[in-house]
Design an enzyme around this catalytic site. Structure first.
Site, mmCIF file in Angstrom:
data_model
loop_
_atom_site.group_PDB
_atom_site.id
_atom_site.type_symbol
_atom_site.label_atom_id
_atom_site.label_comp_id
_atom_site.label_asym_id
_atom_site.label_seq_id
_atom_site.Cartn_x
_atom_site.Cartn_y
_atom_site.Cartn_z
ATOM 1 C CG HIS A 281 -1.717 -1.360 1.235
ATOM 2 N ND1 HIS A 281 -2.798 -1.650 0.462
ATOM 3 C CD2 HIS A 281 -1.442 -2.496 1.945
ATOM 4 C CE1 HIS A 281 -3.194 -2.900 0.695
ATOM 5 N NE2 HIS A 281 -2.382 -3.437 1.584
ATOM 6 C CD GLU A 297 -2.277 -3.855 4.848
ATOM 7 O OE1 GLU A 297 -3.487 -3.664 4.631
ATOM 8 O OE2 GLU A 297 -1.618 -4.740 4.287
ATOM 9 C CG HIS A 350 0.433 -6.831 2.289
ATOM 10 N ND1 HIS A 350 -0.485 -6.040 1.655
ATOM 11 C CD2 HIS A 350 1.477 -6.989 1.426
ATOM 12 C CE1 HIS A 350 -0.021 -5.719 0.448
ATOM 13 N NE2 HIS A 350 1.162 -6.296 0.286
ATOM 14 C CD GLU A 415 -2.078 -10.265 4.497
ATOM 15 O OE1 GLU A 415 -1.966 -9.505 5.473
ATOM 16 O OE2 GLU A 415 -2.629 -9.923 3.443
HETATM 17 ZN ZN LIG Z 1 -2.419 -5.362 2.447
#
Ligand SMILES: [Zn+2]
Length: 473
Positions: A281, A297, A350, A415
């Site tokens: 992002h 995030e 992430h 993640e």
């Molecule tokens: Zn993400």
């Protein structure tokens, strides 16, 4: 669990909270909540399958080299019951399939579900929703499975296999802190299978069809190998376990001389190799949001990424960041950078989140990959990050995300944890917690680089210390 969980698991992805959506190039493949990477025992061998049946009953007998507890799963459509044997290996890579004329069961199948961790799976394909029971005998080394109360009495196990040849010699050669070769003298009829186990790092080699007639060699002090163990693991299998001081790659070669099996071990330097760190992002794309207002995030993953960069660079690994500040970067530019620079590895960082109706209900680390060169790297990373963060390892999943799909080198999307979960979120919000995730990511990168010596080429690549088929099947 495996099959029913797919839809649910897909919802957990932050994409479906509407935030990572641009990364999703195709529909998600079935994910697997139950796939975790854990330290495993030395795998037992499944020695034989035998069965007896009547019109309406079936008894299947499995004989194992060492006791194992089968884990049962019942599926409805199609009707199916399967049993997983954890830390168990088949003697053949091929799935054994037995079509049956039985009223209740159409077929029984035995296969190696995953190599690493080693999980053998016995499947009963049912014609109707019948109960399958299991009992253990001989201290858990014999398993009896019964459908319809069993059929035709207990099958007789085949007589134990006899070794056709012997291991008569063993030696360590060309030893250094970075490499070593173990050689064995054994008849040409013996089949050799090698695999890698972690925690602690070791290479295990099963020599099938052989009796043990040699002492293990004593490795040099301070070399790559710390110890070699050789045991008659089952009547015709010698198990050779090579304990390592560092992660390494390995390759088995067969020769024609007296020492005709060679296990070559090479540990590479992580120093000097190039890793792309991609904080997800950024800029106008905030990513998912946290368990408390203001926690987003893009900020968390940038900080973790910069920490990974610092740790890796301190160890001599070269790092390029796709972004080092709060900038928006088009997804496709991220793998493009990695390919242009000819990087060794690509890591996208992430945080996960559940959709609103299940907010805060899930915790743990997940790994995503897509290309064929990446599943081993994903397994190594999952183990490293979840162990360091002390979070549940929620599996490695094949998914066509743009950032990993476009990379020519091994590439994963981590993640780290669930930003909407109070425990994971508090960790991701704190400098100490972020440092922990960064340490785990850096440790996984270094472990993988050490185990993938570029000089060993594709042989070593296919033998890396991780899973090949963890989510298949
Ligand atoms: Zn993400």
């Amino acid at each position: 669990m495996r099959f029913q969980s797919a839809a649910r698991a897909a919802r957990s992805w932050c994409a479906l909270a509407g935030l990572c959506l641009a990364a999703l190039a195709t529909a998600p493949a079935a994910a697997d909540d139950s796939a975790t990477t854990k330290p495993i025992d030395q795998p037992a061998l499944v020695e034989s399958l035998s069965y007896r049946q009547t019109d309406s009953g079936l008894t299947v007998r499995l004989d194992l080299s060492h006791p194992r507890d089968p884990q049962k799963t019942v599926l409805r459509e199609p009707a199916k019951v399967y049993f997983d044997l954890r830390a168990a290996r088949l003697r053949s890579d091929q799935t054994q399939s037995y079509p049956l004329s039985n009223k209740l069961v159409s077929a029984v199948r035995l296969g190696q579900f995953t190599d690493s961790p080693a999980v053998a799976r016995l499947v009963f394909d049912l014609r109707t929703a019948a109960e399958v029971t299991v009992t253990q005998e001989d201290g858990g080394r014999t398993l009896l499975f019964k459908v319809g109360g069993g059929g035709g009495g207990t099958p007789v196990a085949p007589s134990p296999r006899q070794p056709a040849t012997s291991i008569t010699k063993s030696a360590m050669q060309a030893e250094s802190a970075q490499s070593a070769t173990l050689t064995l003298g054994v008849g040409a009829s013996a089949a050799v299978k090698a695999f890698y186990l972690t925690q602690p790092d070791r290479v295990v080699m099963d020599v099938e069809g052989a009796a043990l007639r040699a002492e293990p060699p004593t490795p040099a002090a301070d070399g790559l190998v710390s110890a070699v163990h050789m045991t008659q693991f089952s009547p015709d299998v010698v198990r050779v376990t090579v304990d390592l001081r560092r992660p390494c790659g390995y390759a088995v070669t067969r020769g024609t001389g007296e020492t005709n099996v060679a296990l070559r071990l090479v540990s590479a330097e992580a120093k000097g190799r190039l890793v792309i760190i991609d904080p997800g992002h950024g800029g106008k794309d905030p990513g998912c949001s946290g368990y408390k207002p203001g926690l987003v995030e893009k900020t968390v993953v940038l900080d973790i990424g910069l920490r990974v960069q610092r740790i890796l660079e301190a160890k001599g690994v070269r790092v390029s960041m796709t972004r080092a500040d709060d900038t928006f970067i088009v997804l496709g530019d991220r793998p493009a950078l990695a390919n242009k620079l000819g990087a060794d590895l690509f890591v996208s960082i992430h945080c996960n989140a559940m959709p609103d109706d299940m907010k805060g209900q899930r915790s743990g680390t997940e790994l995503y990959y897509y290309t064929p060169q990446s599943p081993d790297f994903a397994s190594v990373m999952l183990q490293a990050v979840s162990a360091e963060a002390k979070l549940p390892a929620r599996g490695t999943h094949e998914r066509a995300f743009v950032v990993v799909k476009g990379c020519s080198m091994p590439s994963v999307l981590v993640e780290t944890g669930y930003l909407d979960h109070a425990g994971d979120g508090a960790m991701l919000d704190s400098p100490a917690g972020r440092e922990t995730f960064a340490r785990g990511i850096a440790a996984g990168v270094i472990r993988y680089l050490q185990a993938r010596p570029p000089t060993m080429g594709t042989t070593a690549a296919s033998n890396a210390p991780a899973s090949r088929a963890e989510n298949k099947g």
